[in-house]
Design a protein around this motif. Structure first.
Motif, short mmCIF file in Angstrom:
data_model
loop_
_atom_site.label_atom_id
_atom_site.label_comp_id
_atom_site.label_asym_id
_atom_site.label_seq_id
_atom_site.Cartn_x
_atom_site.Cartn_y
_atom_site.Cartn_z
N TYR A 1 13.12 7.18 -12.82
CA TYR A 1 13.63 7.04 -11.19
C TYR A 1 13.07 6.05 -10.75
CZ TYR A 1 13.90 8.32 -6.34
OH TYR A 1 13.87 8.30 -5.07
N PHE A 2 11.67 5.69 -10.81
CA PHE A 2 11.00 4.91 -10.20
C PHE A 2 11.50 3.36 -10.87
CE2 PHE A 2 7.75 7.50 -9.01
CZ PHE A 2 7.47 6.88 -7.63
N TYR A 3 11.99 3.21 -12.33
CA TYR A 3 12.54 2.20 -12.72
C TYR A 3 13.80 1.79 -12.29
CZ TYR A 3 14.57 -1.11 -16.25
OH TYR A 3 14.81 -2.20 -16.86
N PHE A 4 14.76 2.68 -11.90
CA PHE A 4 15.97 2.19 -11.41
C PHE A 4 16.20 2.40 -9.94
CE2 PHE A 4 17.25 4.14 -15.66
CZ PHE A 4 18.12 3.15 -16.18
N GLU A 5 15.22 3.07 -9.15
CA GLU A 5 15.39 3.15 -7.64
C GLU A 5 14.41 2.34 -6.99
OE1 GLU A 5 17.30 4.68 -5.86
OE2 GLU A 5 18.45 5.58 -7.46
N TYR A 6 13.48 1.58 -7.60
CA TYR A 6 12.41 0.89 -6.83
C TYR A 6 12.17 -0.39 -7.34
CZ TYR A 6 11.12 5.04 -4.19
OH TYR A 6 10.92 6.45 -3.46
N PHE B 1 7.36 0.38 -9.89
CA PHE B 1 7.58 0.90 -11.35
C PHE B 1 6.13 0.62 -11.89
CE2 PHE B 1 8.41 -0.10 -15.75
CZ PHE B 1 8.98 1.11 -15.99
N ILE B 2 5.63 -0.42 -11.87
CA ILE B 2 4.12 -0.62 -12.81
C ILE B 2 2.99 0.38 -12.16
CG2 ILE B 2 2.27 -2.10 -12.86
CD1 ILE B 2 4.37 -4.40 -12.93
N PHE B 3 3.28 0.74 -10.79
CA PHE B 3 1.97 1.57 -10.23
C PHE B 3 2.57 2.90 -10.62
CE2 PHE B 3 1.65 -1.38 -5.94
CZ PHE B 3 0.45 -1.80 -6.78
N SER B 4 3.65 3.43 -10.64
CA SER B 4 4.23 4.39 -11.26
C SER B 4 3.92 4.85 -12.64
CB SER B 4 5.71 4.78 -11.16
OG SER B 4 6.29 3.99 -12.17
N GLU C 1 -0.36 -6.07 -9.02
CA GLU C 1 -0.25 -5.34 -10.36
C GLU C 1 -1.45 -4.79 -10.90
OE1 GLU C 1 2.21 -8.09 -12.43
OE2 GLU C 1 3.92 -7.86 -11.13
N TYR C 2 -2.29 -5.67 -10.90
CA TYR C 2 -3.79 -5.32 -11.65
C TYR C 2 -4.45 -4.22 -10.98
CZ TYR C 2 -3.91 -10.10 -13.95
OH TYR C 2 -3.39 -10.95 -14.87
N LEU C 3 -4.09 -3.54 -9.95
CA LEU C 3 -4.48 -2.39 -9.40
C LEU C 3 -3.99 -1.17 -10.20
CD1 LEU C 3 -3.75 -2.79 -5.57
CD2 LEU C 3 -5.95 -2.83 -6.37
N SER C 4 -3.15 -1.43 -11.22
CA SER C 4 -3.08 -0.35 -12.30
C SER C 4 -4.14 -0.15 -12.97
CB SER C 4 -1.59 -0.79 -13.10
OG SER C 4 -1.93 -1.88 -13.52
N PHE D 1 0.72 -1.35 0.00
CA PHE D 1 0.02 0.03 -0.29
C PHE D 1 0.82 1.17 -0.15
CE2 PHE D 1 -3.35 3.02 1.98
CZ PHE D 1 -4.14 2.83 1.09
N GLY D 2 1.77 1.05 0.65
CA GLY D 2 2.98 2.21 0.67
C GLY D 2 3.61 2.58 -0.58
N LYS D 3 3.65 1.49 -1.53
CA LYS D 3 4.13 1.47 -2.89
C LYS D 3 3.28 2.44 -3.88
CE LYS D 3 6.87 -2.76 -2.54
NZ LYS D 3 7.27 -4.20 -2.98
N VAL D 4 2.09 1.93 -3.51
CA VAL D 4 1.12 2.71 -4.37
C VAL D 4 0.98 4.20 -4.18
CG1 VAL D 4 -1.52 2.86 -4.80
CG2 VAL D 4 -0.57 0.82 -4.61
#
Length: 434
Positions: free
Chosen positions: A103-108, A113-116, A170-173, A42-45
């Protein structure tokens, strides 16, 4: 009913109805999602939402505020401005969003990344949706409400199915994208139907874009700075604590601010009048607004104090038990934030763009420093107390430097109830529909 024909009251009720449905979704669906995927995911979202919220504030460049002000006085010029400035927003969004995505691709991790990506796509539709601002400025919030409610309902429905079917997070995207796309499509169709004279292929007027860039410079500094000091706690928690802590704090923010839809509706309905009134009247409207916001916020604080722990335990589970005490700090933060919005709009109505920019920048710098110190020492609670301290500073000490302490005088006048009632009657009479 004659009561409902009043533009301010009907506009406010429409806005409230949308937020009530949103709050229902928060308690019934979002809580189920948070419980299903756990605080860490939830924190990632919320990390993705946080970064794109700041980006969105930057890309708007204050155009929503400028648009409302222009439409309140010069309707056609206001619409042309919004349509022209959409080009600037689109270009700015693509240039900056690419950097955020990388940034999300390399740092998380992959999920974040999918959520971003999903949040980025959803944000794009919000960026180009100037119809929302047009409806707000012309007190046609029922159109915004209907569009948003349909988008929210579909989005919440998809979220619920994901939880019930126990699908991958992932489907939450999918519902994240739908929440931005669907309202935009609906508002676009309604605008074209009601404004057939406006061609779809509109040639931007660079004179208006230039006007927006120069006029909005102070506003964007102010808005982005506000976004920073409102969200710096979440950023620092994700970096110096954990995604688990961020998930807990995000739920606390959701519950601590859930009541603010009432304040937002009232402010949105009276803002056009605030911008279109003489200085003396604007002063009185600001005092009246502040009084109402304090009463609404105080009522919610008492209600949450009594029922909050029960709601959190039954909807989110014991793992979110810390949310109760943190929310009790964040509710006063929300009250102060709402009062700050009123003060800011009053200052803007008087042309104080530069002051707002300087004030917000100073507050943002102070907030980063204080929040870092408190979070390093007290964790989640440090983030909450830091937010409270900084909102108090922004609303009072710094604001009181504006034009011989005008905001201080407004605050002194907040509980002049007889005068405020007179202001209310005058506002309702002025905006009544025949």
């Amino acid at each position: 009913m004659k009561f409902m024909r009043n533009r301010i009251i009907s506009n406010t009720i429409w806005l409230l109805s949308e937020r009530i449905i949103s709050i229902a979704g928060l308690f019934l669906v979002t809580s189920a999602v948070a419980k299903y995927i756990g605080p860490a995911n939830f924190g990632k979202v919320n990390t993705a939402i946080l970064y794109f919220s700041v980006l969105q504030a930057f890309v708007f460049w204050g155009s929503d505020t400028i648009g409302v002000k222009l439409i309140s006085k010069f309707p056609m010029n206001g619409v042309n401005f919004l349509r022209s400035f959409a080009l600037f927003k689109v270009i700015s969004f693509f240039l900056t969003s690419v950097l955020v995505i990388l940034y999300f691709y390399f740092e998380y991790d992959r999920l974040t990344f999918i959520f971003s990506l999903a949040v980025g796509i959803s944000t794009f539709f919000v960026i180009i949706d100037y119809f929302n601002t047009f409806n707000e400025a012309t007190l046609r919030s029922h159109i915004n409400v209907i569009a948003n409610v349909i988008g929210l309902s579909i989005s919440f429905g998809i979220r619920y199915l994901i939880v019930e079917m126990k699908l991958s997070p992932e489907y939450l995207s999918i519902p994240i994208v739908a929440q931005g796309l669907i309202p935009f499509v609906i508002r676009f169709c309604v605008f074209k139907k009601n404004n057939k004279s406006h061609s779809f292929f509109y040639k931007p007027k660079f004179k208006l874009i230039k006007y927006g860039i120069s006029s909005g410079f102070g506003l964007v500094i102010s808005t982005v700075s506000v976004m920073v000091y409102l969200n710096v706690g979440r950023v620092l928690l994700s970096k110096f604590d954990s995604m688990f802590a961020l998930g807990i704090y995000s739920v606390a923010i959701a519950l601590g601010t859930s009541w603010s839809f009432v304040n937002s509706a009232i402010i949105a309905s009276l803002t056009p009048m605030l911008y279109g009134s003489k200085k003396e009247t604007s002063y009185e409207i600001a005092s009246f607004l502040s009084m109402i916001l304090i009463l609404v916020g105080g009522s919610y604080f008492i209600l949450f104090l009594v029922l909050g722990r029960y709601v959190i335990t039954h909807l989110y589970g014991e793992v979110y038990s810390q949310v109760y005490s943190i929310s009790l700090i964040l509710i006063p933060v929300t009250i102060l934030s709402s009062l700050g919005v009123v003060a800011a709009r009053y200052i803007i109505s008087q042309g104080g763009y530069k002051f707002e920019a300087k004030k917000s920048l100073i507050t943002a710098i102070f907030t980063i420093f204080i929040s870092w110190l408190l979070i390093m020492k007290y964790g989640i609670y440090g983030a909450a107390w830091g937010a409270l301290l900084c909102e108090m500073l922004s609303l009072t000490v710094i604001n009181y430097f504006y034009n011989k302490a005008e905001i201080f005088k407004i605050h002194l006048n907040i509980f002049n109830i007889p005068k405020n009632i007179t202001v209310l009657k005058s506002a309702l009479k002025t905006q009544s529909l025949k």
